[in-house]
Write a protein that holds these residues in place. Sequence first.
Motif, PDB file in Angstrom:
ATOM      1  N   ARG A 153      42.751  55.846  34.091  1.00  0.00           N
ATOM      2  CA  ARG A 153      43.040  54.509  34.614  1.00  0.00           C
ATOM      3  C   ARG A 153      41.867  53.594  34.296  1.00  0.00           C
ATOM      4  NH1 ARG A 153      47.152  56.674  34.947  1.00  0.00           N
ATOM      5  NH2 ARG A 153      48.528  56.977  36.696  1.00  0.00           N
ATOM      6  N   LEU A 155      43.464  50.059  43.411  1.00  0.00           N
ATOM      7  CA  LEU A 155      44.850  50.521  43.554  1.00  0.00           C
ATOM      8  C   LEU A 155      45.307  50.444  45.009  1.00  0.00           C
ATOM      9  CD1 LEU A 155      44.845  53.507  41.042  1.00  0.00           C
ATOM     10  CD2 LEU A 155      45.923  51.256  40.754  1.00  0.00           C
ATOM     11  N   ASP A 192      40.126  53.464  42.539  1.00  0.00           N
ATOM     12  CA  ASP A 192      40.967  53.837  43.681  1.00  0.00           C
ATOM     13  C   ASP A 192      41.089  52.686  44.681  1.00  0.00           C
ATOM     14  OD1 ASP A 192      41.361  56.342  42.595  1.00  0.00           O
ATOM     15  OD2 ASP A 192      39.960  57.365  43.943  1.00  0.00           O
ATOM     16  N   VAL A 223      45.873  46.829  35.257  1.00  0.00           N
ATOM     17  CA  VAL A 223      45.601  48.249  35.436  1.00  0.00           C
ATOM     18  C   VAL A 223      46.362  48.954  34.320  1.00  0.00           C
ATOM     19  CG1 VAL A 223      45.791  50.256  36.959  1.00  0.00           C
ATOM     20  CG2 VAL A 223      45.417  47.980  37.942  1.00  0.00           C
TER      21      VAL A 223
END
Length: 127
Positions: free
Chosen positions: A15, A49, A46, A74
């Motif tokens: 990612r 997200l 993280d 992303v």
Amino acid sequence: MTGYSIGTNSDEASREIIIGYDNIENDGQIDIEKVIADTENQGVVDNFLMIYLNKEKIIDTNQNLDKPDVHISVVSPKQSTSLIDSILWFKNEGAVIAIRSGESWDRVDYFEINKSDANYIKEQIEY
């Protein structure tokens, strides 16, 4: 002896958060200023997200899609896939996020995030 090896190449990001800004001189050009990869900073990826997962949908917005404060995407480099294409406008009380929901920016969903989450994004992207 028979065995199996299961794993991933830890050198390749799964990612990435891509931060870009509109180029002042060339209309429609987005200049990439920063890339945050999960191989370098898993916690930041993280947190981004989680912010995107916890955003609240809004209906009425007067945002100009041509003049966002920042572009945030992303992506999954391993799959060569864009997961989220978004633009943000920072406000006193947080931020408004527009997320592309179709093939182009003709279909957009709007969301808002609180001041704390907006400040976290600003800090990470050095806005």
